[in-house]
Design a protein around this motif. Structure first.
Motif, PDB file in Angstrom:
ATOM      1  N   THR A 153      57.910   7.321 -13.369  1.00  0.00           N
ATOM      2  CA  THR A 153      57.448   8.212 -12.304  1.00  0.00           C
ATOM      3  C   THR A 153      55.994   7.900 -11.994  1.00  0.00           C
ATOM      4  O   THR A 153      55.221   7.524 -12.880  1.00  0.00           O
ATOM      5  N   GLN A 154      55.623   8.050 -10.736  1.00  0.00           N
ATOM      6  CA  GLN A 154      54.231   7.869 -10.353  1.00  0.00           C
ATOM      7  C   GLN A 154      53.536   9.230 -10.334  1.00  0.00           C
ATOM      8  O   GLN A 154      54.168  10.265 -10.529  1.00  0.00           O
ATOM      9  N   SER A 155      52.231   9.224 -10.129  1.00  0.00           N
ATOM     10  CA  SER A 155      51.439  10.462 -10.092  1.00  0.00           C
ATOM     11  C   SER A 155      51.744  11.337 -11.305  1.00  0.00           C
ATOM     12  O   SER A 155      52.060  12.516 -11.184  1.00  0.00           O
ATOM     13  N   THR A 156      51.643  10.747 -12.492  1.00  0.00           N
ATOM     14  CA  THR A 156      52.103  11.392 -13.708  1.00  0.00           C
ATOM     15  C   THR A 156      51.006  11.495 -14.762  1.00  0.00           C
ATOM     16  O   THR A 156      50.246  10.548 -14.972  1.00  0.00           O
ATOM     17  N   LEU A 157      50.959  12.638 -15.406  1.00  0.00           N
ATOM     18  CA  LEU A 157      50.145  12.848 -16.598  1.00  0.00           C
ATOM     19  C   LEU A 157      51.067  12.822 -17.809  1.00  0.00           C
ATOM     20  O   LEU A 157      52.069  13.531 -17.839  1.00  0.00           O
ATOM     21  N   SER A 158      50.749  11.977 -18.794  1.00  0.00           N
ATOM     22  CA  SER A 158      51.547  11.908 -20.010  1.00  0.00           C
ATOM     23  C   SER A 158      50.685  12.252 -21.215  1.00  0.00           C
ATOM     24  O   SER A 158      49.470  12.069 -21.194  1.00  0.00           O
ATOM     25  N   ALA A 159      51.343  12.753 -22.251  1.00  0.00           N
ATOM     26  CA  ALA A 159      50.658  13.060 -23.509  1.00  0.00           C
ATOM     27  C   ALA A 159      51.593  12.726 -24.655  1.00  0.00           C
ATOM     28  O   ALA A 159      52.811  12.875 -24.548  1.00  0.00           O
ATOM     29  N   GLN A 160      51.008  12.264 -25.752  1.00  0.00           N
ATOM     30  CA  GLN A 160      51.803  11.872 -26.921  1.00  0.00           C
ATOM     31  C   GLN A 160      51.013  12.146 -28.183  1.00  0.00           C
ATOM     32  O   GLN A 160      49.822  11.844 -28.250  1.00  0.00           O
ATOM     33  N   THR A 161      51.678  12.727 -29.176  1.00  0.00           N
ATOM     34  CA  THR A 161      51.009  12.990 -30.442  1.00  0.00           C
ATOM     35  C   THR A 161      51.082  11.756 -31.329  1.00  0.00           C
ATOM     36  O   THR A 161      51.897  10.854 -31.117  1.00  0.00           O
ATOM     37  N   ALA A 162      50.233  11.708 -32.322  1.00  0.00           N
ATOM     38  CA  ALA A 162      50.396  10.728 -33.391  1.00  0.00           C
ATOM     39  C   ALA A 162      51.618  11.127 -34.222  1.00  0.00           C
ATOM     40  O   ALA A 162      52.183  12.210 -34.045  1.00  0.00           O
ATOM     41  N   THR A 163      52.042  10.270 -35.114  1.00  0.00           N
ATOM     42  CA  THR A 163      53.190  10.573 -35.971  1.00  0.00           C
ATOM     43  C   THR A 163      52.736  11.372 -37.183  1.00  0.00           C
ATOM     44  O   THR A 163      51.840  10.963 -37.913  1.00  0.00           O
ATOM     45  N   PHE A 164      53.369  12.551 -37.368  1.00  0.00           N
ATOM     46  CA  PHE A 164      53.063  13.421 -38.502  1.00  0.00           C
ATOM     47  C   PHE A 164      54.328  13.626 -39.328  1.00  0.00           C
ATOM     48  O   PHE A 164      55.312  14.173 -38.826  1.00  0.00           O
ATOM     49  N   SER A 165      54.311  13.147 -40.573  1.00  0.00           N
ATOM     50  CA  SER A 165      55.465  13.290 -41.480  1.00  0.00           C
ATOM     51  C   SER A 165      56.747  12.801 -40.830  1.00  0.00           C
ATOM     52  O   SER A 165      57.815  13.399 -40.995  1.00  0.00           O
ATOM     53  N   GLY A 166      56.664  11.722 -40.059  1.00  0.00           N
ATOM     54  CA  GLY A 166      57.837  11.141 -39.425  1.00  0.00           C
ATOM     55  C   GLY A 166      58.143  11.682 -38.051  1.00  0.00           C
ATOM     56  O   GLY A 166      58.997  11.132 -37.355  1.00  0.00           O
ATOM     57  N   PHE A 167      57.470  12.758 -37.620  1.00  0.00           N
ATOM     58  CA  PHE A 167      57.737  13.376 -36.319  1.00  0.00           C
ATOM     59  C   PHE A 167      56.710  12.936 -35.278  1.00  0.00           C
ATOM     60  O   PHE A 167      55.534  12.776 -35.570  1.00  0.00           O
ATOM     61  N   LYS A 168      57.198  12.780 -34.053  1.00  0.00           N
ATOM     62  CA  LYS A 168      56.319  12.478 -32.927  1.00  0.00           C
ATOM     63  C   LYS A 168      56.864  13.176 -31.691  1.00  0.00           C
ATOM     64  O   LYS A 168      58.084  13.233 -31.474  1.00  0.00           O
ATOM     65  N   VAL A 169      55.976  13.733 -30.857  1.00  0.00           N
ATOM     66  CA  VAL A 169      56.360  14.447 -29.645  1.00  0.00           C
ATOM     67  C   VAL A 169      55.632  13.831 -28.457  1.00  0.00           C
ATOM     68  O   VAL A 169      54.457  13.467 -28.564  1.00  0.00           O
ATOM     69  N   ALA A 170      56.329  13.723 -27.323  1.00  0.00           N
ATOM     70  CA  ALA A 170      55.730  13.196 -26.100  1.00  0.00           C
ATOM     71  C   ALA A 170      56.175  14.048 -24.923  1.00  0.00           C
ATOM     72  O   ALA A 170      57.257  14.655 -24.941  1.00  0.00           O
ATOM     73  N   ALA A 171      55.340  14.099 -23.887  1.00  0.00           N
ATOM     74  CA  ALA A 171      55.662  14.885 -22.691  1.00  0.00           C
ATOM     75  C   ALA A 171      55.015  14.248 -21.474  1.00  0.00           C
ATOM     76  O   ALA A 171      54.046  13.479 -21.593  1.00  0.00           O
ATOM     77  N   ASN A 172      55.550  14.560 -20.292  1.00  0.00           N
ATOM     78  CA  ASN A 172      54.882  14.144 -19.061  1.00  0.00           C
ATOM     79  C   ASN A 172      55.039  15.223 -17.996  1.00  0.00           C
ATOM     80  O   ASN A 172      55.911  16.082 -18.074  1.00  0.00           O
ATOM     81  N   TYR A 173      54.145  15.191 -17.015  1.00  0.00           N
ATOM     82  CA  TYR A 173      54.209  16.104 -15.876  1.00  0.00           C
ATOM     83  C   TYR A 173      53.868  15.308 -14.626  1.00  0.00           C
ATOM     84  O   TYR A 173      52.839  14.619 -14.572  1.00  0.00           O
TER      85      TYR A 173
END
Length: 409
Positions: free
Chosen positions: A183-203
């Motif tokens: 997608t264009q015109s997008t803000l994305s965010a991503q966490t580092a990996t914590f205890s095997g978990f990682k979360v990502a999102a975009n708007y």
């Protein structure tokens, strides 16, 4: 003299340290070879009745069968304290065509990150769901038939076939009916990996309004694109599990719909379309789900994937298209230099229309890689998609065979 030499040495050391804090890398993929694709069957005509069966055959020395050819630039700058600035600019390429490429943004973004925390970026970017597919797809998101969850088309050849299931555009490769890839015109965010978990999102947000200054007192013409995506994954030893959801809305009001007193049917123009290109869809709410898991058994790696997509009109919720699919597969190095994979899947696809006429489909794909080095390999891929008949279309079959070489740099 000694002071001058000392000063020059100090200046050189400082310059070396400064240059080590930032870097720019040129990278890319050149994927070329032989491609043969065949399609039988045809979609419904404009009146909604079944059209006669048709055929489309294409054979060429093409490109982008195993991986879309591309050219990219990426860079980072060390800001200190664990902070970095980064950017990526990447374009699609068609090296075997008469015109290799115009600049077409596959990715184009810049952002800030911090070690141990995460990062954010603005621009044209892959969606969270596609990133999960890329991490868990048996065929590594190649552009050949045979993938039930990630159906895609090859875009690296000069021919053009119109039979259902096979198109050959000259635009950005890697577009799919199963998922919004970027997608264009997008803000994305991503966490580092914590205890095997990682979360990502975009708007994603792009709202454009144009008011025509005419005596007809026309209402503003609007094109509004917005949406968001969310993904999470977990890695535990040899197990990887990924989940994703994304919802993108395209609200488009054409000139006919912008006229005061226009009927509700006029407001549906332009016609509903899924969010396939990065720029958005047309008058639809596009909801997508994905879940997958992989496990490395040592001698082979197993894959399980599921995808669901529903694209409904924002004017009439009873008018929608829907697609669900699942597949399993394996991938393995049979020798230190020979890698193979196989995948089989099925699902159900509903066409646009009230009552959503639906048909079942099956897909399978097999492939081999022979690695000449870490960056160069030869490959062979064969895949097939088969869809049954429905009330608005005849049965279809699409097959593809490719032999080629891929060089990364």
């Amino acid at each position: 003299m000694k002071k001058s030499l000392f000063a020059l040495a100090a200046l050189g050391a400082f310059a070396g340290a400064a240059s080590a804090q930032s870097s720019v890398t040129v990278y890319g993929v050149v994927d070329v070879g032989y491609l043969n694709q065949k399609a039988t069957g045809a979609a419904a005509n404009a009146a909604g009745t079944v059209a006669p069966s048709g055929q489309a055959n294409s054979a060429s020395f093409g490109n982008s069968m195993e991986q879309t050819s591309r050219l990219g630039f990426k860079g980072t700058e060390d800001l200190g304290g664990g902070m970095i600035a980064f950017f990526t600019l990447e374009t699609d390429m068609q090296p075997t065509n008469a015109s290799m490429s115009s600049w077409q943004t596959r990715q184009g973004f810049g952002g800030i990150g911090k070690a141990g925390v995460g990062q954010f970026a603005f621009g044209t970017q892959y969606t969270p769901m596609f990133n999960q597919i890329a991490a868990t797809d048996v065929g590594n998101t190649n552009n050949m038939p045979g993938n039930a969850v990630y159906p895609t088309t090859n875009s690296g050849n000069s021919s053009n076939a119109t039979a259902r299931g096979y198109t050959d555009a000259s635009g950005v490769g890697g577009q799919s009916a199963g998922v919004t890839v970027r997608t264009q015109s997008t803000l994305s965010a991503q966490t580092a990996t914590f205890s095997g978990f990682k979360v990502a999102a975009n708007y994603t947000l792009r709202n454009d309004t144009v008011t025509a200054n005419t005596s007809a007192s026309r209402l503003p013409v609007t094109n509004n694109y917005s949406g968001w995506g969310l993904s999470a994954d977990y890695t535990w030893q040899k197990l990887y599990v990924g989940l994703a959801y994304q919802a993108y809305k395209s609200n488009n009001e054409g000139q006919g719909g912008a006229t005061a007193g226009a009927s509700a049917s006029t407001l549906a123009t332009p016609a509903p379309a899924a969010w396939i290109a990065a720029s958005g869809g047309s008058n639809t709410q596009d909801n997508q789900y994905y879940g997958a898991a992989t496990y490395d058994f040592g001698i082979l790696k197993g894959y399980v994937q599921y995808g669901n997509r529903k694209v409904g009109s924002v004017i009439d919720t009873s008018y929608y298209a829907k697609r669900t699919a699942q597949q399993i597969g394996v991938r393995s190095f049979m020798t230190p230099t020979i890698e193979g994979w196989a995948v089989v899947g099925n699902g159900k696809a509903s066409s646009y229309g009230r009552g959503s006429p639906s048909a079942g489909f099956t897909a399978y794909q097999v492939g081999l890689n022979y690695y000449l080095s870490k960056r160069t390999n030869l490959y062979a891929i064969y895949g097939s998609n088969n869809e049954s008949a429905s009330s608005v279309q005849v049965s279809t079959r699409v097959t593809g065979l490719a032999f080629g070489t891929r060089v990364t740099f």
